[in-house]
Write an enzyme that holds these catalytic residues in place. Structure first.
Site, mmCIF file in Angstrom:
data_model
loop_
_atom_site.group_PDB
_atom_site.id
_atom_site.type_symbol
_atom_site.label_atom_id
_atom_site.label_comp_id
_atom_site.label_asym_id
_atom_site.label_seq_id
_atom_site.Cartn_x
_atom_site.Cartn_y
_atom_site.Cartn_z
ATOM 1 N N SER A 1 76.872 23.615 127.224
ATOM 2 C CA SER A 1 75.442 23.788 127.198
ATOM 3 C C SER A 1 74.885 22.287 127.102
ATOM 4 O O SER A 1 73.734 22.070 127.297
ATOM 5 C CB SER A 1 75.338 24.352 125.607
ATOM 6 O OG SER A 1 76.256 24.040 124.832
ATOM 7 N N ASP B 238 89.626 14.574 120.208
ATOM 8 C CA ASP B 238 89.293 15.408 121.551
ATOM 9 C C ASP B 238 90.768 15.440 122.442
ATOM 10 O O ASP B 238 91.323 14.301 122.803
ATOM 11 C CB ASP B 238 88.512 14.108 122.406
ATOM 12 C CG ASP B 238 87.516 14.920 123.285
ATOM 13 O OD1 ASP B 238 86.999 16.020 123.005
ATOM 14 O OD2 ASP B 238 88.039 14.791 124.556
ATOM 15 N N PRO B 239 91.248 16.692 122.678
ATOM 16 C CA PRO B 239 92.527 16.855 123.411
ATOM 17 C C PRO B 239 92.166 16.432 124.921
ATOM 18 O O PRO B 239 91.160 16.729 125.386
ATOM 19 C CB PRO B 239 92.638 18.386 123.057
ATOM 20 C CG PRO B 239 91.214 18.938 122.669
ATOM 21 C CD PRO B 239 90.412 17.873 122.078
ATOM 22 N N ARG B 240 93.252 15.987 125.379
ATOM 23 C CA ARG B 240 93.351 15.485 126.702
ATOM 24 C C ARG B 240 93.273 16.694 127.720
ATOM 25 O O ARG B 240 92.685 16.925 128.910
ATOM 26 C CB ARG B 240 94.626 14.800 127.105
ATOM 27 C CG ARG B 240 94.780 14.112 128.180
ATOM 28 C CD ARG B 240 93.990 12.674 128.470
ATOM 29 N NE ARG B 240 93.637 12.368 129.742
ATOM 30 C CZ ARG B 240 92.713 11.584 130.068
ATOM 31 N NH1 ARG B 240 91.497 11.073 129.475
ATOM 32 N NH2 ARG B 240 92.616 11.315 131.429
ATOM 33 N N TYR C 242 88.087 25.601 110.001
ATOM 34 C CA TYR C 242 87.977 26.713 111.243
ATOM 35 C C TYR C 242 89.485 27.060 111.507
ATOM 36 O O TYR C 242 89.842 28.024 111.632
ATOM 37 C CB TYR C 242 87.277 26.155 112.444
ATOM 38 C CG TYR C 242 86.832 27.038 113.510
ATOM 39 C CD1 TYR C 242 86.166 27.996 113.350
ATOM 40 C CD2 TYR C 242 87.531 26.731 114.889
ATOM 41 C CE1 TYR C 242 86.085 28.920 114.429
ATOM 42 C CE2 TYR C 242 87.524 27.429 115.714
ATOM 43 C CZ TYR C 242 86.654 28.741 115.682
ATOM 44 O OH TYR C 242 86.442 29.410 116.761
ATOM 45 N N THR D 297 90.701 17.198 130.995
ATOM 46 C CA THR D 297 90.352 18.388 131.603
ATOM 47 C C THR D 297 90.160 19.794 130.914
ATOM 48 O O THR D 297 90.602 19.717 129.455
ATOM 49 C CB THR D 297 91.633 18.970 132.471
ATOM 50 O OG1 THR D 297 92.845 19.652 131.746
ATOM 51 C CG2 THR D 297 92.128 18.055 133.661
ATOM 52 N N ASN E 9 87.628 28.497 125.322
ATOM 53 C CA ASN E 9 86.549 28.195 125.754
ATOM 54 C C ASN E 9 85.569 29.186 126.681
ATOM 55 O O ASN E 9 86.065 29.085 127.858
ATOM 56 C CB ASN E 9 86.742 26.706 126.393
ATOM 57 C CG ASN E 9 85.256 25.772 126.480
ATOM 58 O OD1 ASN E 9 84.390 26.243 125.828
ATOM 59 N ND2 ASN E 9 85.249 24.584 126.938
ATOM 60 N N ARG F 146 88.430 19.763 111.062
ATOM 61 C CA ARG F 146 88.400 20.926 111.875
ATOM 62 C C ARG F 146 89.448 21.986 111.201
ATOM 63 O O ARG F 146 89.211 23.000 111.543
ATOM 64 C CB ARG F 146 89.120 20.710 113.294
ATOM 65 C CG ARG F 146 88.374 19.456 114.086
ATOM 66 C CD ARG F 146 89.120 19.471 115.375
ATOM 67 N NE ARG F 146 88.837 20.413 116.395
ATOM 68 C CZ ARG F 146 88.136 20.130 117.581
ATOM 69 N NH1 ARG F 146 87.733 19.033 117.656
ATOM 70 N NH2 ARG F 146 87.882 21.000 118.326
HETATM 71 N N1 LIG Z 1 82.554 31.116 122.295
HETATM 72 C C1 LIG Z 1 83.687 30.570 122.409
HETATM 73 O O1 LIG Z 1 84.247 29.641 123.271
HETATM 74 C C2 LIG Z 1 84.891 31.005 121.500
HETATM 75 C C3 LIG Z 1 86.334 30.498 121.546
HETATM 76 C C4 LIG Z 1 87.119 30.783 120.523
HETATM 77 C C5 LIG Z 1 86.908 31.818 119.786
HETATM 78 N N2 LIG Z 1 85.541 32.115 119.413
HETATM 79 C C6 LIG Z 1 85.442 33.095 118.222
HETATM 80 O O2 LIG Z 1 84.558 34.438 118.701
HETATM 81 C C7 LIG Z 1 83.695 34.560 117.755
HETATM 82 C C8 LIG Z 1 82.104 34.680 118.234
HETATM 83 O O3 LIG Z 1 82.059 33.259 118.681
HETATM 84 P P1 LIG Z 1 80.669 32.751 119.302
HETATM 85 O O4 LIG Z 1 80.838 31.763 120.328
HETATM 86 O O5 LIG Z 1 79.836 33.993 119.728
HETATM 87 O O6 LIG Z 1 79.944 31.830 118.134
HETATM 88 P P2 LIG Z 1 78.290 32.203 117.538
HETATM 89 O O7 LIG Z 1 78.279 31.168 116.351
HETATM 90 O O8 LIG Z 1 77.418 32.407 118.677
HETATM 91 O O9 LIG Z 1 78.642 33.756 116.834
HETATM 92 C C9 LIG Z 1 79.099 33.920 115.605
HETATM 93 C C10 LIG Z 1 78.101 34.927 114.789
HETATM 94 O O10 LIG Z 1 78.796 35.095 113.604
HETATM 95 C C11 LIG Z 1 77.745 34.994 112.561
HETATM 96 N N3 LIG Z 1 78.326 34.807 111.388
HETATM 97 C C12 LIG Z 1 78.693 33.506 110.760
HETATM 98 N N4 LIG Z 1 79.263 33.712 109.706
HETATM 99 C C13 LIG Z 1 78.950 34.967 109.139
HETATM 100 C C14 LIG Z 1 79.146 35.681 107.796
HETATM 101 N N5 LIG Z 1 79.580 34.956 106.883
HETATM 102 N N6 LIG Z 1 78.866 36.966 108.026
HETATM 103 C C15 LIG Z 1 78.078 37.607 108.921
HETATM 104 N N7 LIG Z 1 77.890 36.992 110.107
HETATM 105 C C16 LIG Z 1 78.467 35.736 110.257
HETATM 106 C C17 LIG Z 1 76.593 34.142 113.264
HETATM 107 O O11 LIG Z 1 75.448 34.267 112.381
HETATM 108 C C18 LIG Z 1 76.707 34.459 114.609
HETATM 109 O O12 LIG Z 1 75.825 35.306 114.891
HETATM 110 C C19 LIG Z 1 83.675 33.484 116.410
HETATM 111 O O13 LIG Z 1 84.827 34.310 115.644
HETATM 112 C C20 LIG Z 1 84.639 32.668 117.213
HETATM 113 O O14 LIG Z 1 85.510 31.915 116.401
HETATM 114 C C21 LIG Z 1 84.465 31.775 120.127
#
Ligand SMILES: NC(=O)c1ccc[n+]([C@@H]2O[C@H](COP(=O)([O-])OP(=O)(O)OC[C@H]3O[C@@H](n4cnc5c(N)ncnc54)[C@H](O)[C@@H]3O)[C@@H](O)[C@H]2O)c1
Length: 323
Positions: free
Chosen positions: A195, A279-281, A151, A216, A180, A148
């Site tokens: 999902s 997996d976190p608790r 990221y 949780t 989340n 992980r």
């Molecule tokens: N959804 C969540 O629960 C969540 C939680 C924490 C953080 N985030 C952050 O929010 C942001 C959006 O997340 P999301 O859930 O919409 O994910 P997602 O994967 O649906 O969206 C990410 C988008 O970034 C684009 N992308 C990836 N690499 C790229 C690059 N090198 N250049 C240009 N575009 C690029 C992808 O094609 C995608 O459209 C992310 O930065 C993610 O880390 C989301």
């Protein structure tokens, strides 16, 4: 409410064809702004922005944020990065590059334009925390060499860059630590719990619960999250964050499975599978800072958010357009 012409901004949303980004784009357009949506479509889809192609204030550019971008905008939301473990572990080197080179390129652009820039960071910067819930001043417990790490450490380095650009170059930066979030336009096979459960239930299959289901999670509906991002961007220049954005209501995985089964009329029930090692608790945001500084808190109950999400996945299952 559309804005007046003088206050209309041209706003860059990177990752704008993704799940969160496309909802943010919709909301900014609703407010009357002009949007430049930049995405390399790694995990985003054209389907998420199809409805905008004839919008006079919407422009899409296929571009990888690992490379410099020369455009003229008034504000930048930097969301580009795959967010689910299935996707970010597929090409981990590219994931780190997207977070780090992407941040450097977007910060460089913001520096040249002297504009505000917001970073979509993540609760994963806390790693496997010893503190629950996690306040923003908790520094986290992150493995720098694990699966992980591409990221988690990429996002931590991006945060460092944001604060160094502020200290060194006086940039106005905003850092949101997103927990989340779920809603329509999530990818069906991205391995995220909401999902996964909905897709199984709509197929009439048993929902797979890892472990005993007593762990949780908290789930924030996408509309609430987008409110938080926009309020953070509009906050006074001296409020940088990092600020947690998420829903502090905790549910066990069993409770989520039960709710999804009831809302989809799935008779398939659930089956148990071994818990993955990391997996976190518990995962729950402390949103005191967001409440205090932004006046923000989530408004959508889990049931109210699940209904449109289920409707989306139901429509997707019957749609001729591939996701
Ligand atoms: N959804 C969540 O629960 C969540 C939680 C924490 C953080 N985030 C952050 O929010 C942001 C959006 O997340 P999301 O859930 O919409 O994910 P997602 O994967 O649906 O969206 C990410 C988008 O970034 C684009 N992308 C990836 N690499 C790229 C690059 N090198 N250049 C240009 N575009 C690029 C992808 O094609 C995608 O459209 C992310 O930065 C993610 O880390 C989301």
């Amino acid at each position: 409410m559309p804005v007046l012409y003088e206050s209309r901004k041209r706003i860059l949303v990177t990752g704008g064809a993704g799940f969160l980004g496309s909802h943010l784009v919709d909301r900014l357009l609703d407010q009357g702004h002009e949007i430049l949506c930049v995405d390399n479509l790694f995990t985003g889809t054209k389907r998420n922005i199809d409805h905008l192609h004839h919008h006079p204030h919407f422009e899409f550019m296929r571009h990888d944020v690992c490379f410099p971008l020369y455009v003229e905008v008034d504000e930048i939301y930097n969301l580009a990065c795959p967010a689910s473990p299935v996707h970010y572990q597929r090409d981990p080197v590219q994931t780190t590059k997207t977070s780090v080179h992407g941040a450097i390129n977007m910060l460089g652009l913001a520096k040249r334009l002297k504009c505000r820039i917001l970073q979509a960071s993540t609760s994963e910067v806390y790693g496997d925390p010893e503190v629950h819930p996690q306040p923003e001043d908790y520094w986290g417990r992150v493995n720098p060499t694990g699966l992980r790490s591409c990221y988690d450490e990429g996002k931590r380095c991006a945060e460092t860059l944001f604060f160094d650009y502020r200290r060194q170059h006086g940039l106005t930066v905003k850092v949101a630590r997103i927990f989340n979030t779920y809603g329509p336009r999530m990818l069906p096979a991205d391995g995220r719990v909401v999902s996964n459960f909905i897709v199984a239930a709509l197929r009439g299959e048993p929902i797979t619960i890892y472990g005993d289901g007593g762990q949780t999670r908290s789930f924030c509906y996408v509309d609430d999250l987008v409110d938080g991002l926009m309020q953070l961007m509009a906050s006074p220049a001296d409020f940088t964050g990092p600020v947690n954005l998420g829903n502090p209501d905790e549910f066990t995985i069993w409770e989520l499975a039960d709710m999804v089964n009831r809302l989809t009329n799935n008779q398939g029930s659930a089956r148990l599978a071994p818990l993955p090692p990391d997996d976190p608790r518990q995962r729950c945001p402390d949103i005191a800072l967001a409440r205090d500084k932004l006046g923000w808190q989530p408004r959508t109950s889990l049931k109210d958010g699940l209904n449109p999400t289920i409707a989306y996945f139901r429509e997707l299952a019957t749609s001729p357009t591939p996701a």
